[in-house]
Design a protein around this motif. Structure first.
Motif, short mmCIF file in Angstrom:
data_model
loop_
_atom_site.label_atom_id
_atom_site.label_comp_id
_atom_site.label_asym_id
_atom_site.label_seq_id
_atom_site.Cartn_x
_atom_site.Cartn_y
_atom_site.Cartn_z
N TRP A 161 0.83 -1.20 0.00
CA TRP A 161 0.00 0.00 0.00
C TRP A 161 0.87 1.25 0.00
O TRP A 161 0.59 2.21 -0.73
CB TRP A 161 -0.93 -0.01 1.22
CG TRP A 161 -1.74 1.25 1.33
CD1 TRP A 161 -1.58 2.26 2.23
CD2 TRP A 161 -2.83 1.64 0.49
NE1 TRP A 161 -2.49 3.24 2.02
CE2 TRP A 161 -3.28 2.91 0.95
CE3 TRP A 161 -3.48 1.05 -0.60
CZ2 TRP A 161 -4.33 3.58 0.36
CZ3 TRP A 161 -4.52 1.73 -1.19
CH2 TRP A 161 -4.95 2.98 -0.71
N ARG A 162 1.90 1.26 0.81
CA ARG A 162 2.80 2.41 0.87
C ARG A 162 3.50 2.65 -0.46
O ARG A 162 3.78 3.80 -0.82
CB ARG A 162 3.84 2.21 1.98
CG ARG A 162 3.28 2.37 3.39
CD ARG A 162 4.30 2.00 4.43
NE ARG A 162 3.80 2.23 5.79
CZ ARG A 162 4.39 1.77 6.88
NH1 ARG A 162 5.51 1.03 6.78
NH2 ARG A 162 3.88 2.03 8.07
N ASN A 163 3.77 1.56 -1.18
CA ASN A 163 4.43 1.68 -2.49
C ASN A 163 3.43 1.92 -3.62
O ASN A 163 3.82 1.90 -4.79
CB ASN A 163 5.23 0.41 -2.79
CG ASN A 163 6.41 0.23 -1.85
OD1 ASN A 163 6.94 1.20 -1.33
ND2 ASN A 163 6.82 -1.01 -1.62
N LYS A 164 2.17 2.12 -3.24
CA LYS A 164 1.09 2.40 -4.20
C LYS A 164 0.83 1.24 -5.15
O LYS A 164 0.19 1.42 -6.19
CB LYS A 164 1.39 3.67 -5.01
CG LYS A 164 1.64 4.92 -4.19
CD LYS A 164 0.41 5.36 -3.45
CE LYS A 164 0.59 6.73 -2.80
NZ LYS A 164 1.59 6.75 -1.72
N LYS A 165 1.29 0.03 -4.80
CA LYS A 165 1.08 -1.12 -5.68
C LYS A 165 -0.39 -1.49 -5.78
O LYS A 165 -0.84 -2.00 -6.81
CB LYS A 165 1.90 -2.32 -5.18
CG LYS A 165 3.40 -2.15 -5.37
CD LYS A 165 4.17 -3.36 -4.84
CE LYS A 165 5.67 -3.15 -5.01
NZ LYS A 165 6.45 -4.29 -4.45
N TRP A 166 -1.14 -1.24 -4.71
CA TRP A 166 -2.58 -1.55 -4.72
C TRP A 166 -3.33 -0.63 -5.67
O TRP A 166 -4.50 -0.87 -5.98
CB TRP A 166 -3.16 -1.44 -3.32
CG TRP A 166 -2.74 -2.56 -2.42
CD1 TRP A 166 -1.82 -2.51 -1.40
CD2 TRP A 166 -3.20 -3.91 -2.44
NE1 TRP A 166 -1.69 -3.73 -0.81
CE2 TRP A 166 -2.53 -4.61 -1.42
CE3 TRP A 166 -4.13 -4.59 -3.23
CZ2 TRP A 166 -2.74 -5.97 -1.17
CZ3 TRP A 166 -4.34 -5.94 -2.99
CH2 TRP A 166 -3.66 -6.62 -1.96
N ILE A 167 -2.66 0.43 -6.12
CA ILE A 167 -3.29 1.37 -7.06
C ILE A 167 -2.79 1.16 -8.48
O ILE A 167 -3.58 0.93 -9.40
CB ILE A 167 -3.04 2.83 -6.61
CG1 ILE A 167 -3.65 3.07 -5.23
CG2 ILE A 167 -3.61 3.81 -7.64
CD1 ILE A 167 -3.33 4.42 -4.63
N TRP A 168 -1.47 1.21 -8.66
CA TRP A 168 -0.95 1.20 -10.03
C TRP A 168 -1.00 -0.17 -10.69
O TRP A 168 -1.21 -0.25 -11.91
CB TRP A 168 0.45 1.80 -10.10
CG TRP A 168 1.58 1.01 -9.52
CD1 TRP A 168 2.16 1.18 -8.30
CD2 TRP A 168 2.32 -0.05 -10.16
NE1 TRP A 168 3.19 0.28 -8.13
CE2 TRP A 168 3.31 -0.48 -9.25
CE3 TRP A 168 2.22 -0.69 -11.39
CZ2 TRP A 168 4.19 -1.52 -9.54
CZ3 TRP A 168 3.10 -1.73 -11.70
CH2 TRP A 168 4.08 -2.12 -10.77
#
Length: 258
Positions: free
Chosen positions: A15-22
């Motif tokens: 989540w912190r690495n924005k993997k859940w978004i990108w």
């Protein structure tokens, strides 16, 4: 308790690495690219100047099952590449930076360490695949005709098994190499070699995991799940589990050797 803590750590880090978004966004883009492009191709050609006079250009009428297979084709190339790049530093990056040593000194079991990373990646990949195929299914129904939700769920489930194998391969090479580049290289190389071997020895390798897409297409055409699809899925899952078990032993050996 220990495994749950490690698993939550992985989910939070993703989540912190924005993997859940990108990652879901990229997989969605890859999934819908062909269905939308093929449908609007005549308008696209017209907007850039059209065809030369006298040229006849006719697109075939794609069935809904053919369109969803277009998405799988893109996922088998660009999608797999995204997943390999996503996972290539999962363990190797922590080994190279020394983070794994700090975690394992606590002590943390090697099996908990590996499986928590494996399952957190699978959760991200399966969620992204679901969203990607869901959008592809949505546009397929709007632009090409009806594909039942039951067929969509079958495609999602069986293709997810193939991506599970891809993630497991990456985890395996993560346990061997400290270089993320080597992990990506050998993961992609292995998939390519598997594909070549399957094509050469297709007459004896009916249950090769690389045949999953072929059997999925047959399933959509015949509207039946044949025995080969079940068997191939079982082989892919068995190889995935074996790769994870071997990864634990390889990682333990590497860490104990320093």
């Amino acid at each position: 308790m220990q495994w749950s803590t490690l698993f939550q750590k992985e989910l939070l880090e993703n989540w912190r690495n924005k993997k859940w978004i990108w990652v879901p966004l990229v997989i969605i883009l890859v999934s819908i690219m062909d269905p939308i492009t093929n449908y609007f191709l005549p308008q696209i050609i017209e907007s850039v100047g059209g065809m030369p006079d006298g040229t006849v250009f006719e697109l075939p009428d794609f069935s809904p099952s053919e369109v969803i297979m277009m998405s799988l084709s893109q996922l088998s190339s660009l999608g797999v590449l995204v997943i390999v790049l996503l996972s290539m530093g999962t363990i190797s990056g922590e080994r190279k930076s020394g983070v794994s040593e700090l975690i394992l000194v606590k002590p943390v079991s090697y099996s908990n360490y590996i499986t928590s990373k494996w399952l957190s990646l699978l959760l991200l990949v399966w969620l992204s695949l679901f969203l990607g195929l869901l959008m592809s299914w949505y546009y397929t129904n709007i632009l090409y005709g009806t594909l039942s939700f039951v067929d969509f769920t079958k495609v999602f489930f069986f293709y997810g098994i193939w991506l599970t194998l891809v993630v497991s391969l990456s985890i395996f090479y993560n346990s061997i190499f400290k270089s993320s580049g080597l992990v990506a290289f050998f993961t992609i190389l292995t998939i390519m070699i598997m594909s070549i071997i399957t094509k050469i020895f297709h007459h004896v390798l009916d249950w090769s995991p690389n045949n999953l897409s072929i059997y999925i297409q047959e399933m959509l055409t015949t509207e039946k799940i044949n025995g080969d699809l079940w068997a191939t899925s079982g082989v892919a899952l068995a190889i995935s589990v074996l790769l994870v078990l071997v990864s634990i032993q390889m990682f333990k050996r590497k860490e104990m050797a320093g």
